[in-house]
Scaffold this motif. Structure first.
Motif, PDB file in Angstrom:
ATOM      1  N   TYR A 246      42.006  -5.879  36.950  1.00 52.52           N
ATOM      2  CA  TYR A 246      41.266  -5.598  35.707  1.00 52.52           C
ATOM      3  C   TYR A 246      40.344  -6.753  35.345  1.00 52.52           C
ATOM      4  CZ  TYR A 246      40.464  -5.535  30.638  1.00 52.52           C
ATOM      5  OH  TYR A 246      39.888  -5.605  29.397  1.00 52.52           O
ATOM      6  N   ASP A 247      40.862  -7.975  35.409  1.00 49.94           N
ATOM      7  CA  ASP A 247      40.136  -9.126  34.876  1.00 49.94           C
ATOM      8  C   ASP A 247      38.774  -9.339  35.534  1.00 49.94           C
ATOM      9  OD1 ASP A 247      42.119  -9.725  33.028  1.00 49.94           O
ATOM     10  OD2 ASP A 247      43.234 -10.968  34.452  1.00 49.94           O
TER      11      ASP A 247
ATOM     12  N   TYR B  38      36.424  -6.493  34.654  1.00 53.81           N
ATOM     13  CA  TYR B  38      36.036  -6.580  33.241  1.00 53.81           C
ATOM     14  C   TYR B  38      34.962  -7.652  33.052  1.00 53.81           C
ATOM     15  CZ  TYR B  38      36.136  -7.340  28.222  1.00 53.81           C
ATOM     16  OH  TYR B  38      35.746  -7.479  26.920  1.00 53.81           O
TER      17      TYR B  38
ATOM     18  N   LEU C 168      45.016   0.062  31.971  1.00 53.76           N
ATOM     19  CA  LEU C 168      44.961   0.783  33.241  1.00 53.76           C
ATOM     20  C   LEU C 168      46.411   0.964  33.696  1.00 53.76           C
ATOM     21  CD1 LEU C 168      42.148  -1.194  35.127  1.00 53.76           C
ATOM     22  CD2 LEU C 168      41.884   0.787  33.631  1.00 53.76           C
TER      23      LEU C 168
ATOM     24  N   THR D 108      48.240  -2.318  34.159  1.00 56.59           N
ATOM     25  CA  THR D 108      48.336  -3.263  33.050  1.00 56.59           C
ATOM     26  C   THR D 108      49.772  -3.399  32.551  1.00 56.59           C
ATOM     27  OG1 THR D 108      46.111  -2.564  32.335  1.00 56.59           O
ATOM     28  CG2 THR D 108      47.432  -3.820  30.752  1.00 56.59           C
TER      29      THR D 108
ATOM     30  N   PHE E  68      36.254  -1.420  30.167  1.00 58.13           N
ATOM     31  CA  PHE E  68      35.140  -2.117  30.810  1.00 58.13           C
ATOM     32  C   PHE E  68      33.833  -1.953  30.018  1.00 58.13           C
ATOM     33  CE2 PHE E  68      38.052  -0.856  34.300  1.00 58.13           C
ATOM     34  CZ  PHE E  68      38.529  -2.122  34.587  1.00 58.13           C
TER      35      PHE E  68
END
Length: 627
Positions: free
Chosen positions: A21-22, A25, A420, A423, A435
């Motif tokens: 994710y990071d 993002y 997500l 997560t 996002f």
């Protein structure tokens, strides 16, 4: 707030399409336009855009400028050129046990026929068609048919009553109304056509009413205005072939009315291009949609959740969607779990109200069914309390299905904050921004509040799914949503929130006079107006108080006209009156008869004082109270 994390299993992480994710993002924030162009390229366009975002006249942003498209091209037309044409698009079941299914090929036929019927009734590009129907396939056909021919739809929730329907018809200036004879709820038929007839008497703009036969009730049909859909469908006008209208990316797709702090509901406008990209991207990424998924969004198309994640998002992503017309606990509290098992549902997306309602019946009802087809669960409509979250996770999801807890609004078009599947979760938190979105919690001046402190939730950037304006009221849109932090360009969500030390966002609730009841937004002004329209009431106030199942229950205070005395019979009569005017969803829990209401010197009712008194809390600053 809790610091305990619930971590996804190794199997969930292995299957996930997005595993980091990071980094994604950060890329989506550093190159927002590039990210959204990438997502838009997943869809089909008649003509490409010349500019991803036009931010020259904030807050009136435009997305995918110059592009030509139609949401139906992506939701249906492009699927017909592949094996998807034979895939199930819709599985519908009624409370009575009737089942209807439609492949993408069959869905196209139904939508084309409905589109041609609308065209034969004079509906043209740019018109607004009002839809007031139960949760039946024809509602989906009608929505898609409007979009296909370039008309906008205005869906009015089938639980709303005469006054609410008439007001929305009048504001949209609709010439055509599509309704049904009625629906079914808890074994009893509901009479929509009679309500529609009353609304049309108050709405002189309606020239044509198309009525779908659903529950077989005897209804009043006015000659030359009212037509049975099945009669029209049998005529040569209802050809199964209809060209999809080429639309500009910024052309209006639909209006959806949402309650505000004043009596008049706001008609939020969404458009073909940006909304298509945003709903499909959020649906696909947040729920990690797989080609064989059976997706059940247990919402009604009369609300934004039904628009975005029951109809448009899933169809663009070629999912098989499940629809159900009826109550979740009828005839027994296992109805939903029976359907999950029967249809092999992989993802169930519902509201905390529904979860709490079914949780009351205990674990034995769901434990009788095989729920192992479920891969993910979802929550929408209001913050979910940790107890309901854990029951949903442990009992329904077998402690293996991550809960995708989504925060968003009618105005946003799609998820703004959500996890997500990968997560780590905290029960009650919607976790991190989706996002492309930068989210803040600020004070009145727009400055970030310290970690763990409550403040006002804001979105710091434009996004493709955002409402473009309020119908016929640009000034109200600019002031209501952007006026507080105009210099910073922040969108004001109207919710209070906190951000914890892990960066997780906790949405607390509404800050304005809008009540969330069973996940539905109701304006206090609408409820108060309904009460005052009764001959016995001179003034009224409505507040929301915590409710174990609904999240909030409606509690009202009324001043009676001179000479009248309140009693149980009048209380019941006033409850019924509100239900008749606005729909059952708006029925007050209580009606208190009072001699006065707390008001400011300018005459504004201080509802927070009523709320504090009802809860036994401090009443706060009373310096502006009229005494």
């Amino acid at each position: 707030m809790t610091d305990k994390f619930y971590y996804p299993s190794d199997e969930v992480v292995t299957q996930a399409s997005i595993k980091d994710y990071d980094s994604l993002y950060q890329r989506s924030i550093c190159d927002r336009e590039g990210f959204w162009a990438e997502q838009a390229n997943e869809l089909g366009w008649y003509q490409p855009w010349t500019q991803v975002l036009d931010d020259s006249k904030p807050p009136f942003y435009k997305w995918f400028v110059g592009a030509k498209c139609n949401i139906v091209h992506n939701a249906i037309d492009r699927h017909l050129k592949s094996a998807t044409r034979n895939k199930l698009a819709i599985i519908w079941e009624s409370e009575r046990g009737a089942v209807r299914t439609f492949s993408y090929h069959a869905l196209n036929r139904e939508v084309c026929q409905f589109a041609n019927v609308l065209k034969s009734m004079g509906v043209r590009k740019g018109d607004i068609v009002t839809l007031y129907m139960p949760q039946i396939p024809e509602l989906v056909f009608a929505m898609l048919a409007c979009a296909k021919i370039g008309a906008a739809h205005s869906v009015v929730y089938g639980g709303f009553s005469t006054e609410a329907l008439a007001a929305r018809i009048e504001d949209a200036n609709s010439r055509v109304l599509v309704t049904a004879d009625g629906g079914f709820r808890r074994g009893k038929p509901t009479d929509l056509k009679t309500i529609a007839n009353e609304a049309m008497q108050r709405s002189p703009t309606i020239e044509v009413c198309i009525c779908v036969r659903n529950n077989g009730m005897d209804v009043v049909m006015e000659s030359e205005r009212d037509f049975w859909y099945h009669d029209l469908q049998a005529l040569p006008i209802a050809s199964p072939k209809c060209d999809t209208e080429m639309m500009d990316s910024e052309d209006m797709l639909f209006i959806l009315y949402t309650s505000g702090t004043t009596g008049k509901p706001k008609g939020l406008i969404h458009t073909h291009g940006g909304y298509s990209v945003y709903t499909s991207t959020t649906h696909r990424m947040a729920f990690d949609i797989k080609p064989d998924d059976r997706w059940w969004c247990a919402a009604d198309p009369g609300w934004i959740t039904g628009h975005s994640y029951m109809v448009y998002g899933p169809l663009i992503n070629a999912a098989t969607l499940v629809m159900y017309e009826g109550a979740p606990n009828y005839p027994y509290p296992n109805r939903w779990w029976q359907m999950v098992e029967k249809y092999g549902v992989n993802i169930l997306y519902t509201s905390p109200t529904a979860i709490r309602g079914l949780m009351r019946y205990g674990d034995r009802w769901p434990s009788r069914h095989d729920l192992t087809s479920l891969r993910l669960l979802g929550s929408v409509g209001e913050p979910i309390n940790p107890e309901a979250w854990r029951w949903f996770y442990e009992v329904i999801g077998g402690s293996r299905c991550p809960i995708i807890d989504t925060w968003w609004q009618t105005e946003t078009g799609g998820f703004m904050i959500c996890p997500l599947p990968i997560t780590p979760l905290k029960p009650g938190s919607a976790t991190k921004p989706f996002f492309g979105n930068e989210v803040g919690v600020v004070d009145d001046a727009g400055n970030e509040v310290p970690v763990g402190e409550e403040g006002k939730l804001v979105i710091k950037n434009p996004w493709p799914g955002m409402a473009r304006t309020i119908f016929k009221d640009d000034a109200r849109y600019a002031e209501l949503y952007w006026g507080d932090y105009q210099s910073k360009g922040y969108y004001k969500a109207g919710d209070s929130a906190k951000i914890d030390s892990d960066g997780y966002i906790w949405v607390i609730g509404r800050m304005d006079e809008v009540l969330k009841v069973s996940g539905y937004r109701l304006g206090t002004a609408e409820i108060e107006s309904a009460l005052v329209s009764h001959r016995a009431v001179s003034e009224a106030a409505a507040i929301g108080l915590p409710h174990e199942v609904k999240g909030n229950g409606i509690h009202t205070y009324v001043i009676l006209t001179t000479g009248l005395v309140g009693d149980k019979a009048l209380e019941s009569e006033l409850k019924e009156h509100v239900a008749h005017e606005l729909g059952r969803i708006a029925t007050p829990e209580t009606v208190h008869f009072v001699d006065s209401l707390p008001k400011t010197r300018s005459g504004k009712i201080m509802r927070r004082v009523l709320r504090a008194r009802a809860l036994g809390l401090p009443e706060g600053d009373l310096s502006t109270l009229e005494e």
